[in-house]
Design an enzyme around this catalytic site. Structure first.
Site, short mmCIF file in Angstrom:
data_model
loop_
_atom_site.label_atom_id
_atom_site.label_comp_id
_atom_site.label_asym_id
_atom_site.label_seq_id
_atom_site.Cartn_x
_atom_site.Cartn_y
_atom_site.Cartn_z
N ASP A 1 0.85 -7.75 6.96
CA ASP A 1 -0.36 -6.94 6.74
C ASP A 1 -1.40 -7.88 6.13
OD1 ASP A 1 -2.38 -5.31 5.74
OD2 ASP A 1 -1.02 -3.63 5.41
N LYS B 1 -11.19 -1.84 5.93
CA LYS B 1 -11.46 -2.61 4.72
C LYS B 1 -12.43 -3.76 5.01
CE LYS B 1 -8.68 0.38 2.86
NZ LYS B 1 -7.64 0.76 3.76
N TYR C 1 0.85 -1.19 0.00
CA TYR C 1 0.00 0.00 0.00
C TYR C 1 0.90 1.25 0.00
CZ TYR C 1 -2.91 3.69 1.88
OH TYR C 1 -3.54 4.89 2.07
C1 LIG Z 1 -3.02 -3.16 2.65
C2 LIG Z 1 -3.25 -1.89 3.42
N1 LIG Z 1 -2.62 -1.70 4.60
C3 LIG Z 1 -2.80 -0.56 5.32
C4 LIG Z 1 -3.60 0.47 4.86
C5 LIG Z 1 -3.75 1.72 5.67
O1 LIG Z 1 -4.96 1.72 6.35
P1 LIG Z 1 -5.82 3.04 6.70
O2 LIG Z 1 -6.23 3.66 5.41
O3 LIG Z 1 -6.95 2.49 7.51
O4 LIG Z 1 -4.92 3.94 7.49
C6 LIG Z 1 -4.28 0.31 3.64
C7 LIG Z 1 -5.17 1.37 3.13
O5 LIG Z 1 -5.60 1.35 2.01
C8 LIG Z 1 -4.09 -0.90 2.91
O6 LIG Z 1 -4.70 -1.10 1.72
#
Ligand SMILES: Cc1ncc(COP(=O)(O)O)c(C=O)c1O
Length: 382
Positions: free
Chosen positions: A177, A202, A104
């Site tokens: 993650d 998500k 990400y």
């Molecule tokens: C795989 C992944 N990890 C972490 C995040 C970060 O999360 P947040 O947007 O809730 O801060 C995202 C956000 O799109 C993501 O897709």
């Protein structure tokens, strides 16, 4: 709640016994900042101040720990807040961390623009190739290996057990993650990971109505350190956000089954489409690491990316023409989304080793009728 219970049961009940005062079957939203003490230090149930602990957040944190098979769950205001807490717990100036070549964009930005400034070194590895991780770790200096599997946006797959072995040999923690898979499809702690990270925004929340993050670990000492930093730094999930996330999690299993089934059908359509040059989905037998995905995942999830003939302009056009697929960032909700990673979610990786193809389109396949979704994609592709 017994460990013997199945995922679907834990999702609905773990951390959520009926309220002892009223019998409410769902944990109430304790929208409160502070708690009356019965004499100085006489805390009821350990509750003192809602940054330190709040009963609605506790319910979510216990639930998250149960679903990931961990000892402790911690809920944050966003996925990035969870990541920040984890990095500042694990790393000090002079330490080194291995990050994936597909992740990400906001995670990359956190390493490159924030943590890097505080004297933490980082190297990029293709974590789907254990040899690449082996070459990147610096034994004794590398404190964490960071993996996203499936990865965002190219749906790369990392063999969690193999990379856990390499990280541990080098004296590093393995962080996974698990946002794309959710604990219903994949349980990294059982495969050797030390910490699981989530953007609960998500699939966990699942309805595009809450931003949140989580950390889960089975390591008691690390859990204590993370909980200390969560309170010391303070980016906690609020009571209402915790409640919304818990409400979403109750249906996680049925949603993930449907997301996966819809995505599989959509990949069939994309693979056969003359305007599509490549489809990224771990459920496809031709995916480079399909076997690893099949070994460590229950199904392959709702995220699909594909490349379009005609470069960036053509990819943007597909995004703009879609109607039922809503053009927007984020993912994992019941409604289908479409986006152009290069210009949207992954704009922050432009010019880096994580840069994504300009002709790439990413879908978050929702749980609508798959026939309607296919019809919309067909018209968007023209
Ligand atoms: C795989 C992944 N990890 C972490 C995040 C970060 O999360 P947040 O947007 O809730 O801060 C995202 C956000 O799109 C993501 O897709």
């Amino acid at each position: 709640m017994s460990d013997q219970q199945s995922f679907e049961t834990l999702a609905i009940h773990a951390g959520q016994a009926a309220d002892p005062l009223t019998g409410a079957v769902v944990p109430p939203i304790y929208q409160v900042s502070t708690f009356k003490q019965d004499g100085v230090g006489g805390l009821r149930g350990g509750y003192e101040y809602s940054r330190s602990a709040n009963p609605t957040r506790t319910a979510l944190e216990e639930n998250l720990a149960a679903l990931e098979g961990g000892r402790r769950g911690l809920a944050f205001a966003s996925g990035l807040a969870a990541e920040d807490c984890l990095l500042r717990t694990l790393l000090a100036p002079g330490d080194h961390v291995v990050i994936p070549n597909d992740a990400y964009g906001g995670t990359f930005r956190l390493f490159a623009k924030v943590v890097g400034r505080w004297g933490v070194e980082w190297s990029v590895a293709d974590t789907s190739d254990p040899d690449s991780v082996r070459a990147a770790v610096r034994p004794g200096k590398t404190k964490a290996v960071w993996v996203e599997t499936p990865s965002n946006p190219l749906l790369g797959i990392t063999d969690i057990a193999a990379v856990a072995g390499i990280a541990h040999e080098a004296g590093a923690k393995l962080v996974v993650d698990n946002t794309f898979a959710s604990p219903y499809l994949q349980q990294p702690l059982s495969l050797g990971a030390d910490v699981v990270v989530h953007s609960t925004t998500k699939y966990m929340g699942g309805h595009s109505d809450v931003v949140g993050g989580a950390l889960v670990t089975a390591d008691a000492a690390l859990a204590e350190e993370l909980a200390f930093h969560q309170n010391a730094m303070g980016a906690v999930a609020g009571p209402f956000d915790s409640w919304l996330t818990l409400r979403g999690i109750k249906t996680l299993a049925v949603r993930m089954d449907r997301h996966s089934a819809n995505a599989e059908r959509i990949t069939e359509v994309l693979v056969a489409h003359p305007k599509v040059t490549q489809v990224y989905y771990p459920g496809l037998p031709e995916h480079a690491h399909h076997e690893v995905a099949a070994k460590q995942m229950r199904a392959f999830g709702g995220m699909v990316s594909f490349r379009v003939k005609g470069g960036q302009e053509a990819a943007v056009e597909v995004c703009n023409r879609a109607k039922l697929f809503t053009l927007g960032e984020s993912l994992g909700g019941v409604e289908s989304l479409i986006e152009h990673p290069g210009l949207m979610t992954h704009a922050s990786v432009a010019g880096s080793a994580l840069e994504v193809p300009a002709d790439l389109v990413r879908l978050s396949v929702g749980i609508e009728s798959v026939d309607d979704l296919v019809a919309d994609l067909q018209q968007a592709l023209g």
